[in-house]
Every structure is written in structure tokens, then in C-alpha cells.
Design a protein around this motif. Structure first.
Motif, PDB file in Angstrom:
ATOM      1  N   GLU A   1      85.995 -71.799  80.194  1.00 14.25           N
ATOM      2  CA  GLU A   1      86.581 -73.101  80.483  1.00 14.25           C
ATOM      3  C   GLU A   1      86.998 -73.754  79.168  1.00 14.25           C
ATOM      4  O   GLU A   1      86.255 -73.694  78.184  1.00 14.25           O
ATOM      5  N   GLN A   2      88.184 -74.360  79.152  1.00 13.42           N
ATOM      6  CA  GLN A   2      88.558 -75.153  77.975  1.00 13.42           C
ATOM      7  C   GLN A   2      88.220 -76.606  78.269  1.00 13.42           C
ATOM      8  O   GLN A   2      88.704 -77.192  79.242  1.00 13.42           O
ATOM      9  N   THR A   3      87.367 -77.179  77.444  1.00  9.17           N
ATOM     10  CA  THR A   3      87.061 -78.602  77.602  1.00  9.17           C
ATOM     11  C   THR A   3      87.423 -79.284  76.292  1.00  9.17           C
ATOM     12  O   THR A   3      86.820 -79.018  75.256  1.00  9.17           O
ATOM     13  N   GLY A   4      88.428 -80.147  76.351  1.00 12.55           N
ATOM     14  CA  GLY A   4      88.921 -80.775  75.125  1.00 12.55           C
ATOM     15  C   GLY A   4      89.506 -79.707  74.223  1.00 12.55           C
ATOM     16  O   GLY A   4      90.288 -78.862  74.669  1.00 12.55           O
ATOM     17  N   ASP A   5      89.063 -79.692  72.965  1.00 13.52           N
ATOM     18  CA  ASP A   5      89.646 -78.716  72.043  1.00 13.52           C
ATOM     19  C   ASP A   5      88.720 -77.539  71.795  1.00 13.52           C
ATOM     20  O   ASP A   5      88.845 -76.838  70.813  1.00 13.52           O
ATOM     21  N   ARG A   6      87.755 -77.316  72.670  1.00  8.57           N
ATOM     22  CA  ARG A   6      86.898 -76.138  72.518  1.00  8.57           C
ATOM     23  C   ARG A   6      86.816 -75.356  73.828  1.00  8.57           C
ATOM     24  O   ARG A   6      87.125 -75.877  74.895  1.00  8.57           O
TER      25      ARG A   6
END
Ligand SMILES: Cc1cc2nc3c(=O)[nH]c(=O)nc-3n(C[C@H](O)[C@H](O)[C@H](O)COP(=O)(O)OP(=O)(O)OC[C@H]3O[C@@H](n4cnc5c(N)ncnc54)[C@H](O)[C@@H]3O)c2cc1C
Length: 375
Positions: free
Chosen positions: A179-184
Motif C-alpha cells: 500500500e502507498q500511504t503518503g510518500d511511503r
């Protein structure tokens, strides 16, 4: 709870493409983690079972020629740096009617290049390659720079190089989700959670299950056999021949007096873990009839017959892209039965995409070319 290190990049899938990508990313001084569900090299995906052909002729499109040049360069660099002897020049012969794509496609791809090749008459070919039966009306192309890549050695060499360059590697751990959450990006495996700024997914025939991208990928089982060729008159080279059952019948000499022969496309399709690994009698008979017809000095029975998997796109070009929904994620998929020789090029290209380097030359490999993809 154990605190996991945060990485610059994670590569999931350490087969042909992923091991190359990992070594390139580690070579750029990034902190990287490689994850695989098995322990590559292994026999469950698309990289096992003897030599892979590498050649400059690219009937699929002239844009492959510079890619292939770079791939050759990087294979030579890998061998020089690791001493792994992945690439061996064996020469290649293509024999088919002149109107077969195998012939005109190869000739077209040589146009305007300095790629060494010869066009031989049937009589010349019979003298030069006494192990091959050539029809009077067939054209024969000889490309002397054709090579054999040792797939398992390539994966070990890339993985070892990545480790030497500081990469962490976790094997026998399947990715369940990302999962991409924000920039990570967060990667969840069977037994842990890992985070990174970037994620590269090189999942081979498991790609359809995890990309979160509606790609028209079809996994296809391929049958191949290994023959004892100690008594066959040489010089043996890679060979590609037309076939009525599939797109081609081809083979490559191995380093141990054996020869691998395989059917190109025309195989059973389905989810990767549901395709049979046993070979049916009709498939063995098909191979036997091709051998009797074209390779009369080969033994009738192979030493071994087994299967491997292609992951095809409809146009047989790869998918090499930043994920359209998750820009921190890079996808390499759709080897289409021809992706091993490009593994070094693709490793470098995916590392570029993951580190923000623009690669306009990769536009041919965008998923946007498929009408049904979500892009
Ligand atoms: C019989 C045969 C002959 C071929 N001949 C040639 C040839 O002559 N020339 C050529 O250029 N190409 C050839 N190819 C194609 C080439 O071998 C493939 O293009 C190449 O191996 C694909 O590499 P990959 O990295 O995509 O897949 P793989 O090498 O299969 O690697 C994918 C990896 O991802 C891992 N993985 C998947 N899902 C997960 C998950 N959820 N979690 C963790 N890990 C995961 C797998 O365990 C695997 O190790 C051939 C293929 C076959 C089958």
C-alpha cells in the motif's frame, strides 16, 4: 514489537528482473531490501531450466535494438565483475520459408545496423550445420553473436552483487499486500511489515495477483526437453524453426553436451499455481515428431521433459512503468517468453524509474496501450 528499518527501496520478486533491479539500486548507494516468496533461483516461476537465448535480431520492433545493445553490455559487465560466466556465445541459426516472420522479421531488424549476420542457401546451411535438416526452399540466417545465458547463474550473480553492495535480502517470505500511504510504501509479508520510499514489483507469473492494475496478462505453460547430444555432429548452435503447433520450435546447446529444445507459445494457460507441471504424452509426441523431422541425429528420447511459464501481454511487449495509481511503485511485468535476455537492461531501467530518472524510451512499455487497463 521489532522495529524494522525503513529502506530507500524494496524490490519484491527476485527472479530474472528483480535480482537485476536490486543490484542496480544497491549499486547507486541506496538502502534496499529484496523479498521473495521462495529462494531464487527456483523451479516454480519463469527462470529455471537451462539456457536462455540472447540475440540482436528483434523482429518485434526496431526499438529493441538499442535495448539489446545495452543488455549485452551489462551482461558482459556482470560477468567481468562477478566471474559468473552467465553469457556464452554459441551462434544462432534460423531456418524457415522466406515469407516466415522469423526470416523477414530478422532481416528487417538488421537493416541499417552493423549486426553481423549471414544469409545462407539451404545447401550451404546443410554443409555448415550437418545436424540440421533444411528444406530446399528455406532461407537460413546465421547470427554468430547469438548467445546462451545461464539463468540460475544470472540470478545468483545479481543477488550476490546486490548483497555485496549492501542490500538486505529476505527469502521464503511471500508478499501478501502493499500500500502507498503518503510518500511511503508499506509491504506486508507472511511474517512482517516493511516500509520504503519506493517499491518495485517484479513478480513474474504471480504479477496478475498483486499489481492492483487491470492488465491483460495471461500466464502460459511451456514444455521443454533436454537431449544428450554427445553423438550429434557439430558445430551445434542455437536454432529456431517454424512450427505448425506453436509459434516456433527452438533450441540451445548447453555447456554439458546437452541441448534444450522448447516450444514457443501454444501452451496451456491459467493461473500460475494451477498449471500442471507434468507433461502429457501428446506433448512428448509433438517434440519427438519435430526432432525426427528437423534434427535427425538427435536421440529419439530426451533425458528430461518439463515445464516453465511465460507471462504474456497481448502484443508481447513488456510492461515497464510507474504505477498509475501509486507513483512510488514501479512495475515490471509481461515477460512474454522473451524477457530474460533483457533482464540487465530492465534492471537498470526499473532502477531509473524508481529513483526518478526519466526514461522516455520506455513509452512502448506503458500499460496505457491496453484499452482495458486503469490508466
Ligand atoms: C521455457 C522457457 C524458455 C524461455 N526462453 C527464453 C529465451 O530463450 N530468451 C529470453 O529472453 N527469455 C526466455 N524466457 C523468458 C524468461 O525466462 C522470463 O522472461 C524471465 O524469467 C521472467 O523473469 P521475471 O523476473 O519476470 O520472473 P521470475 O524469474 O519467475 O521471477 C519472479 C519472482 O517473483 C517472486 N514472487 C512472485 N510473487 C511474489 C510474492 N507475492 N511475494 C514474494 N515474491 C514473489 C517469485 O517467487 C519469483 O522468484 C523463457 C521462459 C521459459 C519459461
Amino acid at each position: 514489537m521489532t522495529h524494522q528499518r525503513h529502506y530507500d527501496a524494496i524490490v519484491v520478486g527476485l527472479g530474472a528482473w528483480g535480482s537485476a533491479t536490486l543490484s542496480h539500486l544497491a549499486g547507486r548507494g541506496l538502502s534496499v531490501l529484496g523479498i521473495d516468496q521462495f529462494t531464487p533461483p527456483h523451479v516454480r516461476g519463469s527462470h529455471h531450466g537451462n539456457g536462455r537465448v540472447i540475440r540482436m535480431a528483434s523482429p518485434e520492433g526496431a526499438f529493441y535494438t538499442p535495448m539489446m545493445r545495452r543488455a549485452y553490455e551489462l551482461w558482459h559487465e556482470l560477468d567481468a565483475e562477478t566471474g559468473a560466466e552467465v553469457l556464452t556465445t554459441v551462434g544462432g541459426v534460423y531456418a524457415a520459408p522466406p515469407d516466415d516472420e522469423m526470416i523477414w522479421g530478422a532481416l528487417k531488424s538488421y537493416e541499417g545496423t552493423d549486426i553481423p549476420h549471414e544469409v545462407l542457401s539451404a545447401a550451404e546451411a546443410r554443409t555448415r550445420f550437418p545436424w540440421l535438416r533444411v528444406g530446399d526452399s528455406e532461407s537460413v540466417i546465421h547470427e554468430p553473436g547469438t548467445g546462451r545465458l545461464h539463468p540460475e547463474r544470472a540470478i545468483v550473480a545479481h543477488t550476490d552483487l546486490a548483497r555485496r553492495r549492501g542490500a538486505d535480502i529476505v527469502v521464503s517470505q511471500g508478499m501478501k499486500d502493499w500500500e502507498q500511504t503518503g510518500d511511503r510504501v508499506v509491504v506486508t509479508t507472511d511474517s512482517g511489515t516493511f516500509t520504503a520510499d519506493r517499491l518495485v514489483l517484479t513478480l513474474g507469473s504471480w504479477a496478475p495477483h498483486h499489481l492492483k492494475l487491470d492488465l491483460p496478462l495471461v500466464v502460459e505453460r511451456q514444455v521443454f526437453a533436454v537431449y544428450d547430444v554427445r553423438d550429434v555432429p557439430g558445430p551445434l548452435t542455437m536454432v529456431s524453426l517454424p512450427s505448425t503447433h506453436c509459434e516456433a520450435f527452438y533450441g540451445v546447446p548447453e555447456q554439458d553436451d546437452t541441448f534444450k529444445l522448447a516450444l514457443h507459445h501454444g501452451g496451456l494457460t491459467g493461473p500460475t499455481d494451477e498449471l500442471p507441471t507434468t507433461v502429457a504424452d501428446e506433448e512428448k509426441e509433438l517434440l519427438k515428431s519435430y526432432v525426427a523431422d528437423r534434427l535427425p541425429h538427435f536421440p529419439e528420447e530426451p533425458l528430461q521433459v518439463t515445464t516453465c511459464k511465460y507471462t504474456n501481454t497481448p502484443d508481447r511487449h513488456f510492461v515497464l512503468t510507474r504505477h498509475p495509481e501509486a507513483p512510488a511503485v514501479v512495475v515490471g511485468a509481461g515477460c512474454s517468453g522473451r524477457g530474460f535476455k533483457f533482464a540487465t537492461f530492465i534492471g537498470e531501467a526499473l532502477a531509473d524509474l524508481a529513483t526518478g530518472v526519466e526514461r522516455p524510451d520506455l513509452h512502448h512499455f506503458s500499460p496505457g496501450r491496453f484499452p482495458q487497463s486503469q490508466v
